[in-house]
Scaffold this active site. Structure first.
Site, mmCIF file in Angstrom:
data_model
loop_
_atom_site.group_PDB
_atom_site.id
_atom_site.type_symbol
_atom_site.label_atom_id
_atom_site.label_comp_id
_atom_site.label_asym_id
_atom_site.label_seq_id
_atom_site.Cartn_x
_atom_site.Cartn_y
_atom_site.Cartn_z
ATOM 1 N N ASN A 263 19.302 44.963 -37.959
ATOM 2 C CA ASN A 263 18.137 44.211 -37.495
ATOM 3 C C ASN A 263 17.961 42.916 -38.281
ATOM 4 O OD1 ASN A 263 17.806 46.361 -35.863
ATOM 5 N ND2 ASN A 263 16.086 47.259 -36.972
ATOM 6 N N HIS B 112 23.493 41.598 -39.848
ATOM 7 C CA HIS B 112 23.467 40.549 -38.831
ATOM 8 C C HIS B 112 22.526 39.400 -39.189
ATOM 9 C CE1 HIS B 112 25.005 43.711 -35.700
ATOM 10 N NE2 HIS B 112 25.942 43.297 -36.511
ATOM 11 N N CYS C 239 19.320 16.410 -43.936
ATOM 12 C CA CYS C 239 20.491 15.638 -43.488
ATOM 13 C C CYS C 239 20.474 15.297 -41.999
ATOM 14 C CB CYS C 239 21.780 16.400 -43.842
ATOM 15 S SG CYS C 239 22.105 17.787 -42.745
ATOM 16 N N ASN D 268 17.460 59.244 -32.380
ATOM 17 C CA ASN D 268 17.403 58.356 -31.210
ATOM 18 C C ASN D 268 16.816 59.156 -30.042
ATOM 19 O OD1 ASN D 268 18.134 56.577 -28.975
ATOM 20 N ND2 ASN D 268 19.655 55.663 -30.355
ATOM 21 N N PRO D 269 15.896 58.585 -29.290
ATOM 22 C CA PRO D 269 15.382 59.326 -28.134
ATOM 23 C C PRO D 269 16.426 59.506 -27.042
ATOM 24 C CG PRO D 269 14.261 57.179 -28.364
ATOM 25 C CD PRO D 269 15.215 57.303 -29.506
HETATM 26 C C1 BJW Z 1 14.908 54.065 -30.316
HETATM 27 C C2 BJW Z 1 13.566 53.983 -30.017
HETATM 28 C C3 BJW Z 1 12.680 54.549 -30.929
HETATM 29 C C4 BJW Z 1 14.644 52.995 -28.429
HETATM 30 N N1 BJW Z 1 13.156 55.141 -32.032
HETATM 31 N N2 BJW Z 1 15.343 54.659 -31.412
HETATM 32 C C5 BJW Z 1 35.360 38.054 -31.119
HETATM 33 C C6 BJW Z 1 34.725 37.568 -29.970
HETATM 34 C C7 BJW Z 1 33.816 38.372 -29.282
HETATM 35 C C8 BJW Z 1 33.562 39.660 -29.708
HETATM 36 C C9 BJW Z 1 34.185 40.130 -30.852
HETATM 37 C C10 BJW Z 1 35.072 39.337 -31.532
HETATM 38 N N3 BJW Z 1 35.517 40.046 -32.598
HETATM 39 C C11 BJW Z 1 34.942 41.252 -32.589
HETATM 40 C C12 BJW Z 1 34.145 41.342 -31.535
HETATM 41 C C13 BJW Z 1 33.385 42.552 -31.168
HETATM 42 C C14 BJW Z 1 31.898 42.349 -31.136
HETATM 43 C C15 BJW Z 1 31.385 43.575 -30.409
HETATM 44 O O1 BJW Z 1 31.086 44.590 -30.952
HETATM 45 N N4 BJW Z 1 31.275 43.495 -29.093
HETATM 46 C C16 BJW Z 1 30.850 44.660 -28.316
HETATM 47 C C17 BJW Z 1 29.695 44.276 -27.413
HETATM 48 C C18 BJW Z 1 32.053 45.193 -27.606
HETATM 49 N N5 BJW Z 1 31.397 42.240 -32.507
HETATM 50 C C19 BJW Z 1 31.237 41.065 -33.089
HETATM 51 O O2 BJW Z 1 31.443 40.031 -32.498
HETATM 52 C C20 BJW Z 1 30.805 41.067 -34.537
HETATM 53 N N6 BJW Z 1 31.662 40.283 -35.329
HETATM 54 C C21 BJW Z 1 32.892 40.659 -35.600
HETATM 55 O O3 BJW Z 1 33.350 41.719 -35.274
HETATM 56 O O4 BJW Z 1 33.589 39.729 -36.304
HETATM 57 C C22 BJW Z 1 34.986 39.864 -36.496
HETATM 58 C C23 BJW Z 1 35.444 38.534 -37.031
HETATM 59 C C24 BJW Z 1 36.129 38.495 -38.232
HETATM 60 C C25 BJW Z 1 36.565 37.263 -38.714
HETATM 61 C C26 BJW Z 1 36.314 36.090 -38.005
HETATM 62 C C27 BJW Z 1 35.605 36.136 -36.806
HETATM 63 C C28 BJW Z 1 35.171 37.375 -36.325
HETATM 64 C C29 BJW Z 1 29.417 40.423 -34.672
HETATM 65 C C30 BJW Z 1 28.368 41.208 -33.989
HETATM 66 C C31 BJW Z 1 27.044 40.448 -34.060
HETATM 67 C C32 BJW Z 1 25.990 41.138 -33.253
HETATM 68 N N7 BJW Z 1 24.868 40.267 -33.145
HETATM 69 C C33 BJW Z 1 23.688 40.757 -32.448
HETATM 70 C C34 BJW Z 1 22.697 39.574 -32.302
HETATM 71 C C35 BJW Z 1 22.066 39.244 -33.654
HETATM 72 C C36 BJW Z 1 21.127 38.112 -33.543
HETATM 73 C C37 BJW Z 1 19.919 38.441 -32.695
HETATM 74 O O5 BJW Z 1 19.093 39.302 -33.091
HETATM 75 O O6 BJW Z 1 19.780 37.852 -31.622
HETATM 76 O O7 BJW Z 1 23.083 41.823 -33.183
HETATM 77 S S1 BJW Z 1 24.040 41.488 -30.882
HETATM 78 C C38 BJW Z 1 22.735 42.688 -30.963
HETATM 79 O O8 BJW Z 1 23.330 44.006 -30.897
HETATM 80 C C39 BJW Z 1 22.120 42.540 -32.366
HETATM 81 C C40 BJW Z 1 22.003 43.975 -32.788
HETATM 82 O O9 BJW Z 1 21.942 44.043 -34.210
HETATM 83 C C41 BJW Z 1 23.225 44.612 -32.193
HETATM 84 C C42 BJW Z 1 23.137 46.100 -32.060
HETATM 85 O O10 BJW Z 1 22.093 46.455 -31.194
HETATM 86 P P1 BJW Z 1 21.229 47.749 -31.478
HETATM 87 O O11 BJW Z 1 20.468 47.580 -32.734
HETATM 88 O O12 BJW Z 1 22.101 48.936 -31.394
HETATM 89 O O13 BJW Z 1 20.171 47.687 -30.282
HETATM 90 P P2 BJW Z 1 20.303 48.257 -28.782
HETATM 91 O O14 BJW Z 1 19.263 47.594 -27.976
HETATM 92 O O15 BJW Z 1 21.689 48.167 -28.293
HETATM 93 O O16 BJW Z 1 19.955 49.815 -28.940
HETATM 94 C C43 BJW Z 1 18.648 50.246 -29.309
HETATM 95 C C44 BJW Z 1 18.638 51.752 -29.457
HETATM 96 O O17 BJW Z 1 17.361 52.157 -29.886
HETATM 97 C C45 BJW Z 1 18.952 52.532 -28.161
HETATM 98 O O18 BJW Z 1 19.972 53.489 -28.418
HETATM 99 C C46 BJW Z 1 17.635 53.231 -27.846
HETATM 100 O O19 BJW Z 1 17.807 54.515 -27.256
HETATM 101 C C47 BJW Z 1 17.036 53.361 -29.212
HETATM 102 N N8 BJW Z 1 15.570 53.489 -29.251
HETATM 103 N N9 BJW Z 1 13.419 53.362 -28.775
HETATM 104 C C48 BJW Z 1 14.488 55.189 -32.205
HETATM 105 N N10 BJW Z 1 11.341 54.532 -30.680
#
Ligand code: BJW
Length: 248
Positions: free
Chosen positions: A105, A122, A153, A216-217
């Site tokens: 987050n 992140h 800048c 997780n729900p």
């Molecule tokens: C509850 C609830 C309650 C509901 N109680 N639970 C090159 C190009 C493109 C892609 C890639 C690439 N290299 C690697 C990738 C892969 C990519 C990836 O994973 N893609 C997939 C989609 C397939 N990963 C990356 O790009 C990462 N970087 C990387 O791998 O770098 C390699 C590298 C090395 C060297 C040079 C260059 C590259 C970076 C990932 C960055 C993710 N960023 C985001 C945005 C952040 C900014 C912002 O906030 O806007 O991060 S994406 C978004 O998803 C955000 C989150 O942190 C992340 C995860 O989401 P999260 O937290 O799981 O949320 P949800 O909504 O998905 O799920 C919520 C859950 O809560 C659900 O399960 C509900 O059931 C639950 N819930 N109520 C408890 N009350």
């Protein structure tokens, strides 16, 4: 829903004695603080493609569109307060001598709740970064004009978050992975486990002998691979886990 943690007493008491505990959180933990998740109904990305907002390419193409999205979310985060789930994790850090809290987050609510040394994989939406010099600032007021420019800048500012295709902060990720390799108990909370490399940490822990539980729900791709699942909102389940840890 109150989870039955009696079968986990051995690992909970080991954690109380200093066995390492890791908790990984995602957007779900902040739902009860009024912040939307990314995926699913009502999520930030419902009806839109994340690549249009959360990639460096999208930012280069249309910085104003991306900034409007982030400035709206920065406003939500400024209003948000930690909920019972964040507070339970801060309490658990006082009960477990070796706890590592990893979060995907960007809302800083774990820090506000009092959790020490949070590994933010992140970045932070509270912070902004100069695209030319990399300097970080933490503006407390909304920007008067979008997109904003660096006062020092004149270059474009960007949100200090990690977009798709960008590397995670190296030392932060190294520590998160090491903690996952070493831990006895791993809790994965409120994440869809769809975004790498964070999504791999729970299974890294499992492959290295940890007990792994999901809070997780809803079902996720790792639900069937972990040792147990607590189906419920984290603001209800985590205080119960903290209570069980205190009693162990
Ligand atoms: C509850 C609830 C309650 C509901 N109680 N639970 C090159 C190009 C493109 C892609 C890639 C690439 N290299 C690697 C990738 C892969 C990519 C990836 O994973 N893609 C997939 C989609 C397939 N990963 C990356 O790009 C990462 N970087 C990387 O791998 O770098 C390699 C590298 C090395 C060297 C040079 C260059 C590259 C970076 C990932 C960055 C993710 N960023 C985001 C945005 C952040 C900014 C912002 O906030 O806007 O991060 S994406 C978004 O998803 C955000 C989150 O942190 C992340 C995860 O989401 P999260 O937290 O799981 O949320 P949800 O909504 O998905 O799920 C919520 C859950 O809560 C659900 O399960 C509900 O059931 C639950 N819930 N109520 C408890 N009350």
């Amino acid at each position: 829903m109150t989870p039955d943690l009696r079968p986990e007493l051995p690992v909970l008491s080991a954690v109380r004695q200093g066995a390492p505990l890791v908790v990984l959180t995602g957007a779900g933990i902040s739902v009860e603080s009024g912040l939307p998740t990314f995926r699913g109904a009502g999520g930030l990305w419902e009806g839109s493609r994340p690549e249009e907002l959360a990639t460096p390419e999208a930012f280069h193409r249309d910085p104003l569109k991306v900034w409007r999205f982030y400035e709206w979310r920065r406003g939500l985060v400024r209003q948000a307060k930690p909920n019972a789930g964040h507070l339970a994790l801060a309490r658990m850090a006082t009960l477990a001598p070796r706890m590592t809290l990893i979060t995907q987050n960007v809302d800083e609510l774990h820090r506000v709740a009092g959790s020490p040394d949070v590994l933010e994989l992140h970045g932070s939406i509270v912070s902004v970064r100069c695209t030319a010099e990399g300097t970080r600032t933490r503006p407390t007021e909304p920007f008067t004009e979008l997109p904003p420019y660096c006062a020092a800048c004149g270059a474009l500012l960007r949100p200090d978050v990690v977009w798709f295709g960008e590397p995670l902060p190296e030392e932060t990720y190294r520590r998160a992975r090491q903690a996952s390799l070493d831990c006895a108990l791993f809790l994965v909370v409120g994440t869809s486990a769809l975004v790498a490399p964070a999504s791999g940490l729970a299974l890294t822990a499992k492959d290295n002998g940890a007990r792994v539980f999901e809070v997780n729900p809803d079902k996720t791709p790792i639900s069937g691979l972990v040792d147990g699942v607590f189906r419920g909102p984290s603001a209800t389940v985590l205080p119960a886990i903290a209570d069980a840890l205190e009693a162990a």
